[in-house]
Each structure stands twice: as structure tokens, then as C-alpha cells.
Write an enzyme that holds these catalytic residues in place. Structure first.
Site, mmCIF file in Angstrom:
data_model
loop_
_atom_site.group_PDB
_atom_site.id
_atom_site.type_symbol
_atom_site.label_atom_id
_atom_site.label_comp_id
_atom_site.label_asym_id
_atom_site.label_seq_id
_atom_site.Cartn_x
_atom_site.Cartn_y
_atom_site.Cartn_z
ATOM 1 C CB SER A 1 -0.897 0.005 1.228
ATOM 2 O OG SER A 1 -0.136 0.289 2.385
ATOM 3 C CB SER B 1 0.479 3.840 4.529
ATOM 4 O OG SER B 1 -0.320 2.679 4.623
ATOM 5 C CB CYS B 2 2.561 -0.992 3.826
ATOM 6 S SG CYS B 2 3.384 -2.475 4.407
ATOM 7 N N GLY B 3 5.793 -0.075 4.111
ATOM 8 C CA GLY B 3 7.109 -0.300 3.538
ATOM 9 C C GLY B 3 7.692 -1.649 3.886
ATOM 10 C CB CYS C 1 3.946 -5.344 2.083
ATOM 11 S SG CYS C 1 2.784 -4.168 2.743
#
Length: 261
Positions: free
Chosen positions: A110, A112-114, A116
Site C-alpha cells: 500500500s 503507507s506500507c514499507g 509488506c
């Protein structure tokens, strides 16, 4: 509320009602962006569809798909029904490492996600490279100049009030380059990718319009950034990683610049 109209690459205009009065708002776009290396599907990220070649370069170095921009042979950005495909051809010498990593992860990220798709905690607890023998010292007036200039340089955010910005700043506090995205990590990758594509890179530091988390420090370290200034305070993990990499870390407060490391 009216129907969406006037859709562009990175924003669309929407007629809305505010206090009973109709007004036009600009809404930032967000869409899936797939990164494909030498016909190998690697990641799908949600991103603002702008400066995608810069994004591909920055992401590739941050993810250690390649070590440097010159290991990327070509980039092709293709519009598809759901979003965009970025097809990247890399040096064949990097394919073995890519294939090993690809077996260990499936990455759908996403904005906002680093983190995943990481196989286990060891993947982000591993030491980061040192970028210098000592941290870059930034005077307060230099930081203040850059922070005050940033809002005027964020064109898309001025229209939408919803996107993050990352800026490359010269040592005198002048902003040289800005990239924006709905995701703060994407904005950083776009900025660092744009900088990697430039010849004769001048020294300076990175300014981000968000808090500074571990992932931003990791990206900075992979790209050799010597100092990071964030508008909001960093996390403790980011502080630890900045110390490990000898990255000068600063944030902004109502009283002015704060040196954290």
C-alpha cells in the site's frame, strides 16, 4: 455531490457542496503500479501516477534490485486498465539476486506500507550501510529556509491537500528538486530516483513532509543520503537506524529545528 469529471494523470476535479455552496475540489489519484523486472513480476504498489520512471529507479535501488542507476538498461511505463505497468530491464548480473529474493517474498504494497512481504524480522533488523564517517551538521537557518519553502514547491498538494512531498535541498537551504505522492515512501523513492538519474549530483540533504519512520531512513541509507529532515518527529526505530548509518536526523517543532542525531 456532482459526478467526478476532468480526470487527469494525478488528480481529478470533483464538484462538492460546502456549507450548502457548490465548489470545485481537486482529488488526488491513487492507482496500482506494477513493477516488472526482465519479465518477472516483482511488486504492485499503490501510488500517484506521476514521475513513474523516477519511482522505478528509486524503488529499484531502495529494494536492492540494483545497486545503482547504471544497472538499469531501460524503463517502459505502460497504461493498463487497472493502472500502470512499469517494465524495467536490468543488468543480467543482478537477476540471480532478484530471483533469490523473489522466492522469499510476494510484495503487494500500500502507499503507507514499507514492510509488506518481508520473510521475517531479520530482514529489517539487518544493519544498514554507513553513508559517511560522521553525521552531516545542518545549521538551524538552513533547515528553517527549506521547511518554509517546501509548501510553495508542492504543486499537487496545494491543489489536493492530501499528498506527501520529498525534497532534495542544497547545503544553503535552497530546494533543488521535489517529488510528490499519496504515499510518503513513494515520494521518497521518486525523489531519490530522480536524483540518481541526474549527472553531477551535488551534496545536500532530504526533507520530507511527514514523520520519519524506519523505512525512510533505510531508503536514505541505500541512496547515500547524509541527512534527513522531517516535518514531524521520527520513530525510535528510525532514530536507531540513523545512528547506525551515520545519517544526521532532524525534525521541525514550533520552536524551530530539532537535532535528534
Amino acid at each position: 455531490m456532482g459526478d467526478p469529471q476532468d480526470k487527469s494523470d494525478n488528480a481529478r476535479q470533483l464538484e462538492v457542496s460546502i456549507g450548502g455552496q457548490m465548489a470545485a475540489w481537486q482529488i488526488a489519484e491513487e492507482c496500482p503500479v506494477a513493477l516488472v523486472y526482465n519479465q518477472r513480476n516483482y511488486a504492485v504498489m499503490l501510488a500517484t501516477p506521476d514521475d513513474l520512471e523516477d519511482f522505478a529507479v528509486g524503488f529499484s535501488i531502495s529494494e536492492r534490485v540494483v545497486n545503482a542507476e547504471d544497472e538499469i538498461k531501460s524503463i517502459s511505463v505502460q497504461s493498463v486498465d487497472a493502472g500502470f505497468d512499469i517494465k524495467v530491464e536490468i543488468d543480467p548480473a543482478r537477476l540471480e539476486r532478484l530471483d533469490i529474493r523473489q522466492k522469499r517474498r510476494n510484495l503487494v504494497g500500500s502507499a503507507s506500507c514499507g514492510l509488506c512481504g518481508l520473510e521475517n524480522a531479520d530482514s529489517f533488523l539487518a544493519p544498514l550501510p554507513e553513508v559517511a564517517d560522521r553525521c552531516l551538521n545542518l545549521p538551524d537557518d538552513v533547515i528553517s529556509k527549506a521547511v518554509q519553502e517546501l509548501p510553495a514547491r508542492q504543486r499537487l498538494n496545494a491543489e489536493t491537500y492530501s499528498v506527501h512531498g520529498a525534497a532534495w535541498v542544497a547545503l544553503d537551504g535552497s530546494i533543488e528538486l521535489v517529488r510528490e505522492d499519496i504515499g510518503r515512501h513513494n515520494a521518497v523513492d521518486k525523489l531519490l530516483g530522480a536524483r540518481a538519474r541526474q549527472s553531477g549530483q551535488a551534496d545536500g540533504f532530504m526533507l520530507v513532509s511527514s514523520r520519519c519512520s524506519y523505512e525512510i531512513i533505510e531508503k536514505a541509507a541505500r541512496h547515500g543520503v547524509r541527512a534527513v529532515v522531517s516535518i514531524s518527529a521520527p520513530t525510535g526505530f528510525a532514530l536507531d537506524k540513523a545512528a547506525q548509518s551515520n545519517i544526521g536526523l532532524y525534525c521541525w517543532s514550533k520552536e524551530g529545528p530539532v537535532r535528534l542525531f
